[in-house]
Motif scaffolding. Structure first.
Motif, PDB file in Angstrom:
ATOM      1  N   VAL A 161       0.833  -1.207   0.000  1.00 49.55           N
ATOM      2  CA  VAL A 161       0.000   0.000   0.000  1.00 49.55           C
ATOM      3  C   VAL A 161       0.868   1.257   0.000  1.00 49.55           C
ATOM      4  N   ALA A 162       1.861   1.300   0.887  1.00 44.94           N
ATOM      5  CA  ALA A 162       2.636   2.521   1.098  1.00 44.94           C
ATOM      6  C   ALA A 162       3.496   2.893  -0.100  1.00 44.94           C
ATOM      7  N   TYR A 185       1.534   4.272  -3.010  1.00 49.47           N
ATOM      8  CA  TYR A 185       1.022   5.584  -2.596  1.00 49.47           C
ATOM      9  C   TYR A 185       2.115   6.644  -2.704  1.00 49.47           C
TER      10      TYR A 185
END
Length: 375
Positions: free
Chosen positions: A130-131, A134
């Motif tokens: 996710v990070a 992002y």
């Protein structure tokens, strides 16, 4: 020691992954070689020592060079390698300790260690999945022509969890606990597969439209084999443990899926292996020297070994047995080459003295190497 770890980036976890997969993949080969099991236990022990050493060194890096460590997170060339931390934890834990490490530390300790490393690796992997995308969107500002297979690293990490989690299923209480873990692994399989299917076309387009990758980055083409081989391994593991864990229709479906998915994906993996090898041969002829990216020759090939082993179990075809053996020979040769060059570089101080821990793409045809030279 503090000065030594100043330039130690997360890409170094690739050496742990590459070492652990040699032990894991070799443990289920369809051939019997006297003394091989003992050697594999030693290789796993080496991967465990490497993991502990790197975790300590990286902790020192964060404590004493926090500004540089934080800069790695906003560097589009370095941030994806945080997926390697997850895969290193998983390869030593879920893959290695229950397969061969148990011969050294015993089954009870192996299960306990696996639970710790699998849980930690899965949490880190999901966070990275996710990070990092992002950060690529809001901080890195990357362009499509900068796409490289390195972008796959954070989204492949959950696939490693999916492939190794089923090994823990028999050690959980029967019923809800076992089924929950198995279906959670299946969910991570889907998460990683769909993310890979989004990113892989960008990488393929970059190669076809933008030309060959810079020399130092060419070995990263082998990273594409990771999600292909690991997903084939995963569906095989699902089929192995599904009977008695999920209701009968679904358990049989996992067995069918293992073949219907694994055979074509392994076919594409072999196509990509040939394409990547051709690019590496070209780069070598053009003067490609050793870099830490050479570790890309290890773990991804190892996942294809375990994928071929899974297909051999579920199809009964001898051709997959021989494919597994052939790929394992390639894996051992690649690991030996990368290990020798890395050891030589560490002893000479070259690999720990550069201004950047990994190659960094500046423009589609420009790369800055660990020595600071531009190619």
């Amino acid at each position: 020691m503090v000065t030594t770890v100043r330039h130690l980036g997360p890409n170094w976890y690739a050496s742990v992954m590459g070492t652990a997969i040699v032990a894991t993949a070799g443990a289920t080969l369809p051939v019997h070689v006297p003394g091989l099991r003992t050697v594999l236990v030693g290789v796993w022990a080496l991967s465990f020592v490497l993991l502990v050493t790197l975790l300590c060194a990286r902790a020192l890096h964060w404590m004493h060079h926090g500004d540089q460590a934080r800069a790695h997170l906003v560097d589009p060339a370095v941030a994806p390698f945080y997926g390697c931390l997850s895969m290193a934890l998983l390869a030593v834990g879920g893959g290695g300790v229950l397969t061969v490490g148990r011969d050294w530390i015993g089954m009870q300790a192996a299960v306990a260690l696996d639970f710790v490393l699998f849980t930690a690796g899965t949490v880190v992997g999901l966070a990275a999945a996710v990070a990092v995308p992002y950060l690529m969107a809001v901080r890195h500002r990357v362009a499509p022509e900068q796409a490289t297979p390195v972008w796959l690293l954070p989204v492949v990490a959950p696939m490693v969890s999916a492939a190794l989690g089923p090994l823990l299923v028999p050690h959980l209480p029967e019923g809800q606990a076992q089924e929950t873990l198995l279906l959670a692994c299946f969910a991570m399989f889907g998460l990683s597969l769909l993310a890979t299917l989004i990113m892989l076309p960008m990488v393929f387009t970059r190669i076809l439209a933008g030309g060959p990758l810079p020399l130092a980055l060419t070995p990263t083409l082998f990273l594409v084999l990771g999600p292909l081989g690991q997903s084939t391994t995963a569906v095989g593991k699902f089929a192995d443990v599904a009977p008695g864990v999920v209701p009968a229709p679904y358990s049989q479906g996992f067995a069918v899926f293992a073949v219907l998915y694994g055979v074509p994906v392994m076919g594409f993996a072999l196509l990509w292996l040939a394409l990547a090898t051709a690019h590496v041969v070209r780069a070598r002829r053009n003067g490609m020297g050793f870099a830490m990216t050479w570790w890309a020759f290890t773990f991804p090939v190892g996942t294809c070994v375990t994928g071929a082993e899974a297909l051999a179990r579920h199809t009964g075809l001898v051709v997959y047995d021989w494919l597994a053996v052939g790929l394992y020979v390639v894996l051992v040769a690649a690991w030996g080459t990368a290990a020798v060059h890395t050891t030589r570089g560490v002893l000479s101080g070259v690999l720990l003295a550069g201004p950047r821990p990994v190659p960094v793409v500046l423009r589609p045809a420009t790369v800055r190497t660990t020595s600071g030279a531009v190619r």
